[in-house]
Write a protein that holds these residues in place. Structure first.
Motif, PDB file in Angstrom:
ATOM      1  N   LEU A 141      -1.920  16.440   3.222  1.00 31.81           N
ATOM      2  CA  LEU A 141      -0.797  15.655   3.714  1.00 31.81           C
ATOM      3  C   LEU A 141      -0.570  14.384   2.895  1.00 31.81           C
ATOM      4  N   PRO A 142      -0.038  14.512   1.678  1.00 33.05           N
ATOM      5  CA  PRO A 142       0.294  13.321   0.885  1.00 33.05           C
ATOM      6  C   PRO A 142       1.233  12.404   1.668  1.00 33.05           C
ATOM      7  N   ARG A 143       0.983  11.130   1.602  1.00 36.09           N
ATOM      8  CA  ARG A 143       1.804  10.183   2.359  1.00 36.09           C
ATOM      9  C   ARG A 143       3.253  10.283   1.909  1.00 36.09           C
ATOM     10  N   ALA A 144       4.163  10.430   2.886  1.00 37.33           N
ATOM     11  CA  ALA A 144       5.585  10.579   2.585  1.00 37.33           C
ATOM     12  C   ALA A 144       6.391   9.355   2.994  1.00 37.33           C
ATOM     13  N   ASP A 145       5.944   8.627   4.010  1.00 42.46           N
ATOM     14  CA  ASP A 145       6.747   7.523   4.530  1.00 42.46           C
ATOM     15  C   ASP A 145       5.897   6.709   5.492  1.00 42.46           C
ATOM     16  N   TYR A 146       6.548   5.819   6.184  1.00 42.71           N
ATOM     17  CA  TYR A 146       5.918   4.912   7.144  1.00 42.71           C
ATOM     18  C   TYR A 146       5.258   5.690   8.283  1.00 42.71           C
ATOM     19  N   SER A 151       0.825  -1.201   0.000  1.00 46.19           N
ATOM     20  CA  SER A 151       0.000   0.000   0.000  1.00 46.19           C
ATOM     21  C   SER A 151       0.860   1.252   0.000  1.00 46.19           C
ATOM     22  N   PHE A 152       2.095   1.136   0.529  1.00 43.49           N
ATOM     23  CA  PHE A 152       2.985   2.296   0.545  1.00 43.49           C
ATOM     24  C   PHE A 152       3.322   2.742  -0.877  1.00 43.49           C
ATOM     25  N   GLY A 176       6.597   9.657   9.006  1.00 42.62           N
ATOM     26  CA  GLY A 176       8.003   9.497   8.707  1.00 42.62           C
ATOM     27  C   GLY A 176       8.278  10.164   7.367  1.00 42.62           C
ATOM     28  N   GLY A 177       9.431  10.789   7.235  1.00 44.46           N
ATOM     29  CA  GLY A 177       9.781  11.434   5.974  1.00 44.46           C
ATOM     30  C   GLY A 177       9.284  12.866   5.860  1.00 44.46           C
ATOM     31  N   ASP A 178       8.300  13.233   6.647  1.00 38.73           N
ATOM     32  CA  ASP A 178       7.789  14.605   6.670  1.00 38.73           C
ATOM     33  C   ASP A 178       7.942  15.089   8.109  1.00 38.73           C
ATOM     34  N   HIS A 179       8.900  15.941   8.357  1.00 32.58           N
ATOM     35  CA  HIS A 179       9.232  16.287   9.729  1.00 32.58           C
ATOM     36  C   HIS A 179       8.513  17.545  10.210  1.00 32.58           C
TER      37      HIS A 179
END
Length: 398
Positions: A212-217, A190-191, A238-241
């Motif tokens: 908020l587009p999915r960036a990481d886990y 799904s990722f 994760g990936g979006d700090h």
């Protein structure tokens, strides 16, 4: 179990900020706004926070709220909400219990609490809609159940209309009966499919925005935290700090957390697993800092936690508007964290593991700084009279 915090300002290039605001307005319906004309607070906890092992000099006051014993309710593990009239709302795996400000039990929303086929054992998250004086309960089917805050009466059900990848895990009230749902999935297949993780719905359940587009886990728990000013923090993926806040119906970038070279690399969770380790275990035990969580603020302090190397829990506290803070490390297996906050106090819960404390030496052996400080302030005599669990309120010195 363990976690930290502090503030700095990140100045973005003016043209870049203008471009990003235009893109967000175009794609997201105008709900995401840049704070202070493109300036976002940057927190660098490992540089800015001093480690402390004794919180006594930092804590001004500890107050106890003893809770009435309620049959069938033994674990308060999810959320503590504070209603406008002073009610305390505690939610465990099956029940949503209401207490007055002194801890007297008022009523419980429990099994068969929904009029047809539902029960509170399938609730994923709860939140307060202050405009409607209602509790919103997101169930495992993705529906939103509404209850009156005055007496717990069931008010109705909203069925959100969406078909995106992933399930809705947590909920944030907005304005005029609208609400946000936070979606995330864990498996690698799904990722690979892009989707927005935060969806906005109107009061009838029609989708009217996505962000908020999915960036990481993303680990799907404790994604959203209420704040004392009736706003809500949304923790990063994760990936979006960046971390966000919903305030008066608007989604804003609130701050960024930067652990520098010790930040977990983007995509780390999808490395090949070793042995019988699960994806979550692999991620949390990594020798990096990751997953800042449990954001809460009073009018004078800001608090959060993060998972350090080997899943050690680090807790960070910053005086509002100051550039230096403190942090402490939680005790393995039995840390104490904050569940909510009002204008002056942070709220936590003490469990029945404290029943075994019989001597002063037992308290002195506790390594968790917050737990040690709270129990020393309460004292063995008062502790022996309390029913577990109970709530404590902690006020830090300004």
């Amino acid at each position: 179990n363990k976690f930290f915090v502090i503030f700095d300002l990140l100045k973005e290039d003016d043209m870049k900020a203008i471009f990003m605001v235009w893109v967000l307005l175009f794609l997201g319906g105008g709900f995401i706004s840049a704070r202070e004309k493109g300036r976002v607070r940057v927190l660098r906890p490992l540089e800015q926070c001093e480690r402390v092992t004794d919180l006594d000099k930092w804590v001004e006051r500890v107050e106890v709220i003893p809770l009435d014993k309620v049959d069938g309710i033994t674990v308060w593990s999810h959320k503590v909400l504070l209603a406008p009239d002073g009610k305390l709302i505690l939610w465990d795996n099956q029940y949503i219990a209401f207490f007055d400000a002194s801890g007297k039990h008022l009523f419980t929303i429990g099994k068969e609490c929904m009029p047809e086929d539902g029960n509170c054992g399938n609730i994923r998250d709860i939140a307060l809609d202050f405009e409607k004086n209602a509790l919103l309960a997101l169930d495992w089917q993705g529906d939103v159940q509404l209850y009156d805050l005055t007496d717990g009466r069931w008010l109705g059900r909203i069925h959100p209309e969406y078909s995106e990848a992933g399930d809705a895990y947590e909920i944030v009230p907005s304005t005029d009966g609208s609400f946000f749902l936070y979606l995330c999935t864990l498996d690698e297949s799904s990722f690979s499919k892009a989707f927005d993780q935060l969806l906005l719905f109107d009061k009838a359940g029609k989708k009217i925005g996505s962000y908020l587009p999915r960036a990481d886990y993303t680990i799907p728990f404790f994604l959203i935290s209420p704040s004392y000013d009736r706003s809500y923090y949304i923790r990063t993926q994760g990936g979006d700090h960046f971390y966000y806040k919903v305030r008066d119906g608007k989604l804003e970038k609130e701050f960024k957390i930067d652990f520098g070279e010790r930040t977990i690399p983007s995509g780390y969770a999808f490395s090949p697993l070793k042995g019988d380790e699960s994806q979550i275990q692999y991620y949390l035990r990594a020798d990096y800092f990751k997953m800042p969580i449990y954001f809460h603020a009073t009018s004078k302090e800001f608090y959060f936690s993060a998972s350090g190397p080997q899943a050690q829990a680090y807790y960070f506290l910053y005086p509002e508007h100051k550039q230096k803070g403190i942090y402490w490390v939680g005790e393995e297996g039995a840390p104490v964290r904050f569940y909510n906050s009002d204008k002056d106090y942070f709220y936590t819960i003490l469990w029945d593991d404290c029943k075994e404390l019989k001597k002063v030496e037992d308290i002195q052996k506790i390594k968790d700084p917050l737990k040690h400080c709270i129990l020393e302030r309460i004292g063995l005599i008062q502790l022996s009279t309390l029913h577990f669990p109970f709530i404590t309120k902690v006020k830090f010195k300004s």
